[in-house]
Enzyme design. Structure first.
Site, mmCIF file in Angstrom:
data_model
loop_
_atom_site.group_PDB
_atom_site.id
_atom_site.type_symbol
_atom_site.label_atom_id
_atom_site.label_comp_id
_atom_site.label_asym_id
_atom_site.label_seq_id
_atom_site.Cartn_x
_atom_site.Cartn_y
_atom_site.Cartn_z
ATOM 1 N N GLU A 136 0.821 -1.202 0.000
ATOM 2 C CA GLU A 136 0.000 0.000 0.000
ATOM 3 C C GLU A 136 0.857 1.254 0.000
ATOM 4 O O GLU A 136 1.948 1.288 0.560
ATOM 5 C CB GLU A 136 -0.931 -0.026 1.220
ATOM 6 C CG GLU A 136 -1.954 -1.139 1.069
ATOM 7 C CD GLU A 136 -2.942 -1.242 2.219
ATOM 8 O OE1 GLU A 136 -4.126 -1.458 1.943
ATOM 9 O OE2 GLU A 136 -2.546 -1.116 3.383
ATOM 10 N N CYS A 183 3.354 8.405 1.456
ATOM 11 C CA CYS A 183 3.915 7.433 2.395
ATOM 12 C C CYS A 183 4.167 6.134 1.625
ATOM 13 O O CYS A 183 3.237 5.504 1.125
ATOM 14 C CB CYS A 183 2.924 7.227 3.540
ATOM 15 S SG CYS A 183 3.501 6.038 4.753
ATOM 16 N N CYS A 207 6.515 -7.127 6.966
ATOM 17 C CA CYS A 207 7.660 -6.635 7.742
ATOM 18 C C CYS A 207 8.113 -7.733 8.690
ATOM 19 O O CYS A 207 7.281 -8.393 9.305
ATOM 20 C CB CYS A 207 7.256 -5.396 8.543
ATOM 21 S SG CYS A 207 8.638 -4.659 9.458
ATOM 22 N N CYS A 251 6.613 -5.585 15.456
ATOM 23 C CA CYS A 251 6.289 -4.697 16.578
ATOM 24 C C CYS A 251 4.868 -5.050 17.033
ATOM 25 O O CYS A 251 3.979 -5.293 16.203
ATOM 26 C CB CYS A 251 6.391 -3.232 16.155
ATOM 27 S SG CYS A 251 8.069 -2.780 15.648
ATOM 28 N N CYS A 255 1.597 -3.098 15.644
ATOM 29 C CA CYS A 255 1.588 -2.695 14.227
ATOM 30 C C CYS A 255 0.934 -3.775 13.366
ATOM 31 O O CYS A 255 1.324 -4.947 13.435
ATOM 32 C CB CYS A 255 3.024 -2.450 13.755
ATOM 33 S SG CYS A 255 3.130 -2.050 11.999
ATOM 34 N N SER A 265 11.402 5.178 15.249
ATOM 35 C CA SER A 265 10.207 4.723 15.967
ATOM 36 C C SER A 265 10.642 4.267 17.355
ATOM 37 O O SER A 265 11.077 3.139 17.538
ATOM 38 C CB SER A 265 9.566 3.559 15.206
ATOM 39 O OG SER A 265 9.070 4.036 13.978
ATOM 40 N N CYS A 310 -1.290 5.489 10.246
ATOM 41 C CA CYS A 310 -0.034 4.862 10.682
ATOM 42 C C CYS A 310 -0.310 3.495 11.280
ATOM 43 O O CYS A 310 -1.143 3.359 12.168
ATOM 44 C CB CYS A 310 0.641 5.675 11.780
ATOM 45 S SG CYS A 310 1.166 7.283 11.282
HETATM 46 N N1 SAH Z 1 9.519 0.085 10.015
HETATM 47 C C1 SAH Z 1 9.618 1.529 10.003
HETATM 48 C C2 SAH Z 1 8.649 2.122 9.031
HETATM 49 C C3 SAH Z 1 7.198 1.990 9.429
HETATM 50 S S1 SAH Z 1 6.710 3.591 9.821
HETATM 51 C C4 SAH Z 1 9.455 2.057 11.409
HETATM 52 O O1 SAH Z 1 9.154 1.272 12.298
HETATM 53 O O2 SAH Z 1 9.697 3.229 11.639
HETATM 54 C C5 SAH Z 1 5.196 3.442 10.516
HETATM 55 C C6 SAH Z 1 5.105 4.242 11.814
HETATM 56 O O3 SAH Z 1 3.809 3.993 12.359
HETATM 57 C C7 SAH Z 1 6.114 3.765 12.841
HETATM 58 O O4 SAH Z 1 6.513 4.795 13.698
HETATM 59 C C8 SAH Z 1 5.280 2.754 13.570
HETATM 60 O O5 SAH Z 1 5.829 2.428 14.815
HETATM 61 C C9 SAH Z 1 3.954 3.457 13.655
HETATM 62 N N2 SAH Z 1 2.848 2.558 13.945
HETATM 63 C C10 SAH Z 1 2.811 1.225 13.730
HETATM 64 N N3 SAH Z 1 1.627 0.725 14.131
HETATM 65 C C11 SAH Z 1 0.918 1.762 14.574
HETATM 66 C C12 SAH Z 1 -0.421 1.886 15.069
HETATM 67 N N4 SAH Z 1 -1.211 0.838 15.161
HETATM 68 N N5 SAH Z 1 -0.845 3.116 15.421
HETATM 69 C C13 SAH Z 1 -0.042 4.192 15.293
HETATM 70 N N6 SAH Z 1 1.214 4.139 14.814
HETATM 71 C C14 SAH Z 1 1.685 2.931 14.470
#
Ligand code: SAH
Length: 363
Positions: A93, A106, A113, A117, A120, A220, A340
């Site tokens: 996406e 974005c 991935c 996390c 996520c 992050s 996000c």
């Molecule tokens: N792998 C990279 C790129 C992904 S960025 C990273 O971790 O930075 C996506 C951003 O959204 C990251 O900061 C991630 O931690 C955040 N994110 C992931 N799941 C989320 C959620 N459910 N709600 C809000 N932010 C989230």
């Protein structure tokens, strides 16, 4: 017969080398790059400044393959999301976020991935494979085409954030070459301050990026202590906060002390207490930093809830009082699952989700 070369896979240097290997002058690369990225033309017959016999020769040697748009959705707030098919099994996406003073795309870097996390949606679905250069720059190319950029030559996408699906620093070479095309005058000529790479904390990748591209870095963070970060962002077990903060200091120095953005998702009762805000202040002291608080975006089956607004505001105020530049990120596109952490695409052929050994992450 060898397979055709996808010219979208080549950054400017590689394109010049490719034409040189063909016995052609380097300016052929300049011509082709302009057709592709300035005019949006992928039809050799329309590349009218290439000699006719060269065009005939290229017809058998090259292709212009991009992801295919599977579907698109528009949010009530104007956010657009495209689901892009990258092979028979997988889709990723891409999200366009219009704001009054900018338009941000974005971009995804992997199919799924591997970092898993715990909050996520992308991490929950597992990992299939890295995206290639064409599949990464192709997201920007297709979004530009869909938004009418090639017709009007008016910039609609002013900023790119590598914050979609995947961990960009685990796909370093392809991401770096796609960034070459984002920045190059023969590509999309974005200023390097308008391209941001977000990482969950792949420390060796941060050092490599400092050497290769001084684009904006976002980290992050999500937790101020190793004990909590080990749970939320499991790659912390390989690269704990002390090493991550040292890498951030190094990156900031390499980038003339440009601030690093620290993303911090606000999870109710997990990481949002005043004490944790004070720990965060101590952790970031001495680092040129901006903090982005991200209200958690829920998705089915996740065991977390979003912190209430008063809690987020109180957390933010502690950071601001301590002198940290802090904003709360606006939630955009959540009605189409484009916010996000909500990007899932379609990921099949999954492989292992977490790679904890350093060798696996640095190879
Ligand atoms: N792998 C990279 C790129 C992904 S960025 C990273 O971790 O930075 C996506 C951003 O959204 C990251 O900061 C991630 O931690 C955040 N994110 C992931 N799941 C989320 C959620 N459910 N709600 C809000 N932010 C989230």
């Amino acid at each position: 017969m060898t397979a055709a070369t996808n010219l979208f896979d080549l950054n400017p240097a590689a394109m010049r080398d490719w034409f040189a290997a063909l016995g052609e002058k380097p300016y052929r690369a300049t011509q082709v790059l302009k057709w592709l990225y300035h005019h949006g033309v992928t039809d050799l017959d329309r590349m009218t400044d290439l000699a006719r016999d060269l065009r005939v020769r290229l017809r058998d040697l090259v292709c212009f393959t991009l992801p295919e748009i599977h579907s698109s959705e528009v949010s009530a707030d104007g956010t657009r999301k495209w689901l892009l098919r990258v092979d028979t099994q997988n889709c990723v996406e891409t999200v366009f976020i219009p704001e009054p003073d900018r338009g941000t795309l974005c971009v995804s870097s992997q199919v799924g991935c591997p970092l898993a996390c715990s909050f996520c949606a992308t991490g929950k679905q597992g990992f299939s494979r890295n995206l290639g250069v064409a599949e990464i720059i192709g997201q920007l190319w297709l979004a530009n085409r869909e938004l009418g950029y090639f017709d009007q030559r008016q910039r609609i996408i002013s900023n790119v954030v590598l914050m979609g699906m995947g961990e960009p620093l685990l796909n370093f070479d392809n991401v770096a070459e796609a960034v070459d095309l984002m920045l190059d005058d023969l590509g999309f000529s974005l200023a390097r301050k308008r391209v941001t790479l977000s990482t969950a904390g792949v420390v060796p990748g941060i050092y490599k990026l400092a050497e290769r591209h001084r684009i904006c870095l976002a980290v992050s963070l999500h937790a101020p202590t190793d004990a909590l970060r080990d749970v939320l962002v499991p790659i912390n077990r390989s690269y704990p906060l002390r090493e991550l903060m040292e890498a951030c200091r190094h990156y900031a120095r390499a980038d003339s002390d440009e601030p690093i953005t620290f993303e911090y998702v606000m999870l109710d009762g997990v990481n949002d207490s005043p004490e944790q805000a004070r720990q965060l202040v101590r952790l970031l002291s001495g680092i040129p930093a901006k903090v982005n608080l991200i209200p958690f975006n829920p998705f089915p089956g996740v065991g977390y809830a979003r912190s209430p607004k008063v809690t987020i505001d109180a957390f933010r105020d502690i950071l601001i009082k301590a002198g940290l530049m802090t904003i709360t990120r606006k939630t955009r596109g959540d009605d189409i699952h484009a916010a996000c952490g909500q990007l899932t695409g379609m990921v099949k052929a999954r492989k292992a989700t977490i790679q904890h050994s350093r060798t696996a992450q640095t190879r």
